[in-house]
Design a protein around this motif. Structure first.
Motif, PDB file in Angstrom:
ATOM      1  N   LEU A  17       0.859  -1.186   0.000  1.00 57.34           N
ATOM      2  CA  LEU A  17       0.000   0.000   0.000  1.00 57.34           C
ATOM      3  C   LEU A  17       0.891   1.230   0.000  1.00 57.34           C
ATOM      4  O   LEU A  17       1.782   1.355   0.839  1.00 57.34           O
ATOM      5  CB  LEU A  17      -0.898   0.012   1.247  1.00 57.34           C
ATOM      6  CG  LEU A  17      -1.903   1.173   1.350  1.00 57.34           C
ATOM      7  CD1 LEU A  17      -3.012   0.992   0.321  1.00 57.34           C
ATOM      8  CD2 LEU A  17      -2.488   1.246   2.755  1.00 57.34           C
ATOM      9  N   LEU A  18       0.658   2.126  -0.957  1.00 60.28           N
ATOM     10  CA  LEU A  18       1.412   3.376  -1.014  1.00 60.28           C
ATOM     11  C   LEU A  18       0.513   4.505  -0.527  1.00 60.28           C
ATOM     12  O   LEU A  18      -0.551   4.753  -1.094  1.00 60.28           O
ATOM     13  CB  LEU A  18       1.881   3.667  -2.437  1.00 60.28           C
ATOM     14  CG  LEU A  18       2.751   4.920  -2.598  1.00 60.28           C
ATOM     15  CD1 LEU A  18       4.099   4.732  -1.899  1.00 60.28           C
ATOM     16  CD2 LEU A  18       2.955   5.255  -4.064  1.00 60.28           C
ATOM     17  N   VAL A  19       0.941   5.167   0.524  1.00 58.40           N
ATOM     18  CA  VAL A  19       0.182   6.272   1.105  1.00 58.40           C
ATOM     19  C   VAL A  19       0.898   7.574   0.752  1.00 58.40           C
ATOM     20  O   VAL A  19       2.073   7.761   1.092  1.00 58.40           O
ATOM     21  CB  VAL A  19       0.045   6.128   2.633  1.00 58.40           C
ATOM     22  CG1 VAL A  19      -0.790   7.269   3.204  1.00 58.40           C
ATOM     23  CG2 VAL A  19      -0.584   4.778   2.982  1.00 58.40           C
ATOM     24  N   GLU A  20       0.210   8.473   0.067  1.00 58.05           N
ATOM     25  CA  GLU A  20       0.763   9.768  -0.314  1.00 58.05           C
ATOM     26  C   GLU A  20       0.239  10.831   0.641  1.00 58.05           C
ATOM     27  O   GLU A  20      -0.967  10.906   0.892  1.00 58.05           O
ATOM     28  CB  GLU A  20       0.371  10.114  -1.746  1.00 58.05           C
ATOM     29  CG  GLU A  20       0.866   9.116  -2.785  1.00 58.05           C
ATOM     30  CD  GLU A  20       0.370   9.473  -4.171  1.00 58.05           C
ATOM     31  OE1 GLU A  20       0.795  10.519  -4.695  1.00 58.05           O
ATOM     32  OE2 GLU A  20      -0.456   8.701  -4.709  1.00 58.05           O
ATOM     33  N   LEU A  21       1.146  11.636   1.152  1.00 52.14           N
ATOM     34  CA  LEU A  21       0.808  12.674   2.119  1.00 52.14           C
ATOM     35  C   LEU A  21       1.009  14.060   1.533  1.00 52.14           C
ATOM     36  O   LEU A  21       1.671  14.229   0.507  1.00 52.14           O
ATOM     37  CB  LEU A  21       1.655  12.517   3.396  1.00 52.14           C
ATOM     38  CG  LEU A  21       1.372  11.348   4.349  1.00 52.14           C
ATOM     39  CD1 LEU A  21      -0.078  11.307   4.792  1.00 52.14           C
ATOM     40  CD2 LEU A  21       1.800  10.017   3.744  1.00 52.14           C
ATOM     41  N   VAL A  46       2.469  -6.285   8.531  1.00 50.99           N
ATOM     42  CA  VAL A  46       3.199  -5.487   7.549  1.00 50.99           C
ATOM     43  C   VAL A  46       4.667  -5.870   7.678  1.00 50.99           C
ATOM     44  O   VAL A  46       5.229  -5.803   8.770  1.00 50.99           O
ATOM     45  CB  VAL A  46       3.027  -3.973   7.802  1.00 50.99           C
ATOM     46  CG1 VAL A  46       3.905  -3.166   6.863  1.00 50.99           C
ATOM     47  CG2 VAL A  46       1.571  -3.566   7.637  1.00 50.99           C
ATOM     48  N   THR A  47       5.298  -6.257   6.590  1.00 48.39           N
ATOM     49  CA  THR A  47       6.691  -6.692   6.683  1.00 48.39           C
ATOM     50  C   THR A  47       7.681  -5.534   6.654  1.00 48.39           C
ATOM     51  O   THR A  47       8.717  -5.577   7.298  1.00 48.39           O
ATOM     52  CB  THR A  47       7.036  -7.678   5.546  1.00 48.39           C
ATOM     53  OG1 THR A  47       6.774  -7.051   4.290  1.00 48.39           O
ATOM     54  CG2 THR A  47       6.209  -8.941   5.666  1.00 48.39           C
ATOM     55  N   LEU A  57       5.387   3.696   2.229  1.00 50.22           N
ATOM     56  CA  LEU A  57       5.055   2.425   1.597  1.00 50.22           C
ATOM     57  C   LEU A  57       4.934   1.357   2.670  1.00 50.22           C
ATOM     58  O   LEU A  57       5.849   1.165   3.486  1.00 50.22           O
ATOM     59  CB  LEU A  57       6.133   2.023   0.594  1.00 50.22           C
ATOM     60  CG  LEU A  57       5.933   0.669  -0.098  1.00 50.22           C
ATOM     61  CD1 LEU A  57       4.755   0.743  -1.074  1.00 50.22           C
ATOM     62  CD2 LEU A  57       7.208   0.239  -0.820  1.00 50.22           C
ATOM     63  N   LEU A  58       3.792   0.665   2.687  1.00 50.12           N
ATOM     64  CA  LEU A  58       3.569  -0.461   3.588  1.00 50.12           C
ATOM     65  C   LEU A  58       3.621  -1.727   2.742  1.00 50.12           C
ATOM     66  O   LEU A  58       2.762  -1.932   1.865  1.00 50.12           O
ATOM     67  CB  LEU A  58       2.222  -0.334   4.286  1.00 50.12           C
ATOM     68  CG  LEU A  58       1.944   1.005   4.993  1.00 50.12           C
ATOM     69  CD1 LEU A  58       0.563   1.004   5.639  1.00 50.12           C
ATOM     70  CD2 LEU A  58       3.013   1.293   6.028  1.00 50.12           C
ATOM     71  N   ASP A  59       4.622  -2.560   2.973  1.00 49.95           N
ATOM     72  CA  ASP A  59       4.812  -3.749   2.143  1.00 49.95           C
ATOM     73  C   ASP A  59       4.473  -5.001   2.949  1.00 49.95           C
ATOM     74  O   ASP A  59       4.553  -5.020   4.179  1.00 49.95           O
ATOM     75  CB  ASP A  59       6.263  -3.817   1.659  1.00 49.95           C
ATOM     76  CG  ASP A  59       6.426  -4.767   0.487  1.00 49.95           C
ATOM     77  OD1 ASP A  59       5.403  -5.188  -0.084  1.00 49.95           O
ATOM     78  OD2 ASP A  59       7.577  -5.083   0.141  1.00 49.95           O
ATOM     79  N   ASP A  63      -4.141  -7.460   2.640  1.00 52.00           N
ATOM     80  CA  ASP A  63      -5.273  -6.911   1.886  1.00 52.00           C
ATOM     81  C   ASP A  63      -5.101  -5.400   1.758  1.00 52.00           C
ATOM     82  O   ASP A  63      -5.603  -4.623   2.583  1.00 52.00           O
ATOM     83  CB  ASP A  63      -6.588  -7.236   2.599  1.00 52.00           C
ATOM     84  CG  ASP A  63      -7.816  -6.888   1.766  1.00 52.00           C
ATOM     85  OD1 ASP A  63      -7.687  -6.088   0.818  1.00 52.00           O
ATOM     86  OD2 ASP A  63      -8.907  -7.397   2.078  1.00 52.00           O
ATOM     87  N   PRO A  64      -4.379  -4.929   0.740  1.00 53.58           N
ATOM     88  CA  PRO A  64      -4.113  -3.488   0.596  1.00 53.58           C
ATOM     89  C   PRO A  64      -5.379  -2.645   0.499  1.00 53.58           C
ATOM     90  O   PRO A  64      -5.431  -1.539   1.048  1.00 53.58           O
ATOM     91  CB  PRO A  64      -3.282  -3.407  -0.681  1.00 53.58           C
ATOM     92  CG  PRO A  64      -2.647  -4.743  -0.807  1.00 53.58           C
ATOM     93  CD  PRO A  64      -3.658  -5.710  -0.284  1.00 53.58           C
TER      94      PRO A  64
END
Length: 248
Positions: A17-21, A46-47, A57-59, A63-64
């Motif tokens: 999951l890519l979170v843009e701020l 989350v690894t 980035l949450l890798d 379930d993104p």
């Protein structure tokens, strides 16, 4: 981001999951909130958590899409200035761009060091080279542009400025930042033999002191538990941020 929302979250592949701020301040706050929730067991597995200039980035997310819906509703407090471990970096203010930076700041060259070390910095993200941390904390009036012509070789230990960031080069590389000083022994910045190889990890606070041990100037705060050239940070991952600003 193209709208007024504080964040935008979208899947990046099947398990990330890519979170843009909105900006660096919101990014640091969101990164701190992710770490807090993970430590409290309130986050799905989350690894890796990899902050950038304006992204996190949450890798390894099962379930993104579901996590994207969750993070959109988070209430994220700002990062307190007095939280986080502290690392002190000794500096000799002898850089070749000292006079140019002094002119941009409207001070004498002998005043640059005092101004630079009068602030406490925080590692926003890491990248460009192993152990290279992008440090925020300079007020806008002290932001400086990159050099118009990059150098083909910047020596290890060079203390540098560019835009809103300060940094220390852990190894000799090309670079276009303004060089204002030298860390006499940069080896602690990146030590592959250490459990956490990078000294400066996201979230770590940094204070610059003169190489003879002189304390920082007014406005720095005292803090506790700081060590010079020793890893005391509590970041998550020393990988590169996903941002066009992540150059040096």
């Amino acid at each position: 981001m193209t709208d007024g929302r504080p964040l935008t979250a979208r899947p990046a592949g099947r398990h990330a999951l890519l979170v843009e701020l909105r900006d660096a301040e919101h990014t640091a706050a969101f990164h701190a909130e992710v770490l807090r929730r993970r430590a409290a067991g309130a986050l799905p597995p989350v690894t890796e958590v990899v902050p950038g200039a304006r992204t996190v980035l949450l890798d390894g997310v099962p379930d993104p899409d579901a996590l994207a819906r969750r993070v959109a509703d988070w209430q994220v407090p700002p990062v307190a200035d007095d939280t986080g471990a502290v690392v002190e970096i000794p500096v000799r203010y002898d850089g070749p761009d000292l006079a140019d930076v002094a002119a941009l700041w409207g001070v004498g060259p002998d005043e640059v060091g005092a101004l630079h070390r009068s602030h406490t910095y925080r590692v926003a993200f890491c990248g460009f080279a192993p152990g290279f941390g992008y440090l925020t904390g300079l007020p806008p009036r002290l932001h400086v542009p990159r050099r118009s012509t990059p150098r083909t070789r910047v020596p290890a230990g060079a203390v540098a400025l560019a835009g809103p960031y300060s940094a220390v080069y852990p190894r000799a590389t090309p670079g276009g930042w303004q060089l204002i000083g030298t860390m006499p022994d940069p080896r602690p910045l990146w030590d592959p033999a250490r459990e956490r190889a990078a000294l400066l990890t996201p979230g770590t606070r940094v204070r610059f002191v003169t190489a003879d041990g002189t304390c920082a100037g007014p406005g720095t705060g005292t803090g506790t538990g700081s060590e010079t050239g020793t890893e005391t940070g509590t970041g998550d991952h020393p990988a590169a941020g996903t941002s066009p600003e992540a150059g040096a």
